[in-house]
Write a protein that holds these residues in place. Structure first.
Motif, PDB file in Angstrom:
ATOM      1  N   THR A  64      58.163  52.871   3.633  1.00 15.67           N
ATOM      2  CA  THR A  64      58.473  51.530   4.167  1.00 15.67           C
ATOM      3  C   THR A  64      57.246  50.911   4.827  1.00 15.67           C
ATOM      4  O   THR A  64      56.354  51.614   5.291  1.00 15.67           O
ATOM      5  CB  THR A  64      59.573  51.618   5.250  1.00 15.67           C
ATOM      6  OG1 THR A  64      59.159  52.575   6.236  1.00 15.67           O
ATOM      7  CG2 THR A  64      60.914  52.017   4.672  1.00 15.67           C
ATOM      8  N   GLY A  90      48.976  57.375   7.864  1.00  7.47           N
ATOM      9  CA  GLY A  90      50.069  56.695   7.162  1.00  7.47           C
ATOM     10  C   GLY A  90      49.697  55.253   6.875  1.00  7.47           C
ATOM     11  O   GLY A  90      50.236  54.312   7.461  1.00  7.47           O
ATOM     12  N   GLY A  92      50.352  53.462   4.252  1.00  6.48           N
ATOM     13  CA  GLY A  92      51.496  52.735   3.698  1.00  6.48           C
ATOM     14  C   GLY A  92      51.061  51.483   2.965  1.00  6.48           C
ATOM     15  O   GLY A  92      50.238  51.523   2.051  1.00  6.48           O
ATOM     16  N   TYR A  95      49.481  47.040   6.136  1.00 11.96           N
ATOM     17  CA  TYR A  95      49.715  45.946   7.096  1.00 11.96           C
ATOM     18  C   TYR A  95      49.267  46.319   8.520  1.00 11.96           C
ATOM     19  O   TYR A  95      48.550  45.557   9.171  1.00 11.96           O
ATOM     20  CB  TYR A  95      51.203  45.553   7.086  1.00 11.96           C
ATOM     21  CG  TYR A  95      51.530  44.490   8.105  1.00 11.96           C
ATOM     22  CD1 TYR A  95      51.173  43.161   7.890  1.00 11.96           C
ATOM     23  CD2 TYR A  95      52.170  44.809   9.297  1.00 11.96           C
ATOM     24  CE1 TYR A  95      51.447  42.179   8.840  1.00 11.96           C
ATOM     25  CE2 TYR A  95      52.453  43.829  10.238  1.00 11.96           C
ATOM     26  CZ  TYR A  95      52.094  42.527  10.013  1.00 11.96           C
ATOM     27  OH  TYR A  95      52.359  41.560  10.955  1.00 11.96           O
ATOM     28  N   TYR A 112      49.005  59.838   2.345  1.00  9.33           N
ATOM     29  CA  TYR A 112      49.373  61.033   1.588  1.00  9.33           C
ATOM     30  C   TYR A 112      49.643  60.719   0.125  1.00  9.33           C
ATOM     31  O   TYR A 112      49.387  61.539  -0.754  1.00  9.33           O
ATOM     32  CB  TYR A 112      50.649  61.580   2.231  1.00  9.33           C
ATOM     33  CG  TYR A 112      50.930  63.029   2.003  1.00  9.33           C
ATOM     34  CD1 TYR A 112      50.111  64.013   2.540  1.00  9.33           C
ATOM     35  CD2 TYR A 112      52.052  63.438   1.289  1.00  9.33           C
ATOM     36  CE1 TYR A 112      50.385  65.345   2.367  1.00  9.33           C
ATOM     37  CE2 TYR A 112      52.342  64.774   1.104  1.00  9.33           C
ATOM     38  CZ  TYR A 112      51.496  65.730   1.645  1.00  9.33           C
ATOM     39  OH  TYR A 112      51.781  67.048   1.469  1.00  9.33           O
ATOM     40  N   LEU A 211      56.639  62.441   8.626  1.00 13.78           N
ATOM     41  CA  LEU A 211      55.241  62.845   8.466  1.00 13.78           C
ATOM     42  C   LEU A 211      55.238  64.113   7.617  1.00 13.78           C
ATOM     43  O   LEU A 211      55.814  65.132   7.995  1.00 13.78           O
ATOM     44  CB  LEU A 211      54.583  63.135   9.820  1.00 13.78           C
ATOM     45  CG  LEU A 211      53.110  63.550   9.725  1.00 13.78           C
ATOM     46  CD1 LEU A 211      52.230  62.339   9.385  1.00 13.78           C
ATOM     47  CD2 LEU A 211      52.628  64.198  11.018  1.00 13.78           C
TER      48      LEU A 211
HETATM   49  N1  SAM Z   1      51.458  51.882   8.583  1.00 15.79           N
HETATM   50  C1  SAM Z   1      52.226  51.553   7.409  1.00 15.79           C
HETATM   51  C2  SAM Z   1      52.245  50.093   7.091  1.00 15.79           C
HETATM   52  O1  SAM Z   1      51.694  49.310   7.871  1.00 15.79           O
HETATM   53  O2  SAM Z   1      52.798  49.752   6.038  1.00 15.79           O
HETATM   54  C3  SAM Z   1      53.645  52.067   7.468  1.00 15.79           C
HETATM   55  C4  SAM Z   1      53.694  53.428   7.072  1.00 15.79           C
HETATM   56  S1  SAM Z   1      55.164  54.169   6.519  1.00 15.79           S
HETATM   57  C5  SAM Z   1      56.315  53.909   7.814  1.00 15.79           C
HETATM   58  C6  SAM Z   1      54.590  55.854   6.733  1.00 15.79           C
HETATM   59  C7  SAM Z   1      53.509  56.272   5.772  1.00 15.79           C
HETATM   60  O3  SAM Z   1      53.023  57.546   6.170  1.00 15.79           O
HETATM   61  C8  SAM Z   1      53.990  56.411   4.339  1.00 15.79           C
HETATM   62  O4  SAM Z   1      53.210  55.623   3.494  1.00 15.79           O
HETATM   63  C9  SAM Z   1      53.794  57.902   4.052  1.00 15.79           C
HETATM   64  O5  SAM Z   1      53.463  58.192   2.702  1.00 15.79           O
HETATM   65  C10 SAM Z   1      52.664  58.242   4.996  1.00 15.79           C
HETATM   66  N2  SAM Z   1      52.535  59.672   5.325  1.00 15.79           N
HETATM   67  C11 SAM Z   1      53.510  60.583   5.537  1.00 15.79           C
HETATM   68  N3  SAM Z   1      52.974  61.776   5.811  1.00 15.79           N
HETATM   69  C12 SAM Z   1      51.626  61.632   5.772  1.00 15.79           C
HETATM   70  C13 SAM Z   1      50.525  62.516   5.958  1.00 15.79           C
HETATM   71  N4  SAM Z   1      50.689  63.811   6.252  1.00 15.79           N
HETATM   72  N5  SAM Z   1      49.283  62.008   5.842  1.00 15.79           N
HETATM   73  C14 SAM Z   1      49.087  60.698   5.551  1.00 15.79           C
HETATM   74  N6  SAM Z   1      50.089  59.818   5.355  1.00 15.79           N
HETATM   75  C15 SAM Z   1      51.348  60.277   5.473  1.00 15.79           C
END
Ligand code: SAM
Length: 221
Positions: A64, A90, A92, A95, A112, A211
């Motif tokens: 998201t 993260g 994502g 933004y 990731y 995470l």
């Molecule tokens: N900051 C983002 C944005 O502005 O759109 C929202 C991020 S979303 C809530 C969380 C993100 O963390 C996802 O894209 C997910 O794939 C990433 N994520 C989860 N575990 C991770 C890890 N160990 N290392 C890097 N990214 C990770």
């Protein structure tokens, strides 16, 4: 190609800024950043109406774009100073990275999921943002290559605070991270006062995607 950014869009994000101020966001630099960034660029045209509502929205791959209030709250907690070196875990949609860049800091952002990493990097380049280093990998281990950081922001919910992140923070630095179970997390602000002393503040009521990774939920079996 980027979508248009019209007076209507600008009006919608001014309204979003007022909503966030009404919900308690006080840092005008954060509100100004949110009112400058075309959040609808991160949405398909058909979902424009959702772009300036204060809610999270799917970006594919089961992930998201965070709710604007959450983005603003986490950014405010970081108490950014121009020139800070900030690690975002993260990426994502990219933004949150834009919000950080608008505040005059240097951003290292790690994602990731390769597809999201590539899409975000391309989008910020199209939008004309420099000043960010994009990395594909497991951010639960931090990003030692560029450490130490003044600030670290984690935008996915962790089961515990990954040790590596505190190690990669400079003395006086701040880590903002949601920690809890799979449904609900507390937002923690951890200030590294010395190598052995961490000051902890906590704020209730957040819900993030997991995470992943070695020091995230994948370590929980
Ligand atoms: N900051 C983002 C944005 O502005 O759109 C929202 C991020 S979303 C809530 C969380 C993100 O963390 C996802 O894209 C997910 O794939 C990433 N994520 C989860 N575990 C991770 C890890 N160990 N290392 C890097 N990214 C990770």
């Amino acid at each position: 190609m980027l979508q248009e950014d019209s007076y209507r869009h600008k009006g919608m994000r001014r309204a979003l800024g007022r909503t966030l101020a009404g919900k308690g966001i006080r840092d005008t630099r954060v509100l100004d950043a949110i009112m400058r960034i075309p959040r609808h660029f991160f949405f398909e045209r058909a979902f424009l109406e959702h772009a300036y509502q204060d809610k999270a929205f799917p970006i594919g791959e089961g992930q998201t774009i965070s709710q604007p209030y959450t983005v603003a709250f986490q950014t405010e907690l970081l108490a950014l100073q121009p020139g800070d070196r900030v690690l975002e875990i993260g990426t994502g949609s990219g933004y949150q990275c834009c919000v950080l860049l608008e505040m005059g800091v240097k951003v290292y952002t790690i994602e990731y999921i390769k597809k999201l990493h590539e899409r975000a990097r391309a989008m910020l380049s199209q939008m004309g943002y420099g000043g960010a280093t994009f990395v594909h990998g497991d951010g639960s281990r931090g990003l030692p290559a560029y450490a130490p950081y003044d600030k670290i922001i984690v935008t996915a919910g962790a089961p515990t605070v990954p040790h590596a992140l505190l190690q990669q923070l400079r003395i006086g630095g701040v880590l903002v991270i949601p920690v809890g179970d799979e449904k609900q997390q507390k937002m923690l602000r951890l200030t590294k006062e010395s190598e052995t002393k961490i000051r902890k503040e906590e704020f209730n009521g957040f819900s993030f995607v997991k995470l992943r990774g070695e020091q995230g939920w994948d370590a929980q079996g």
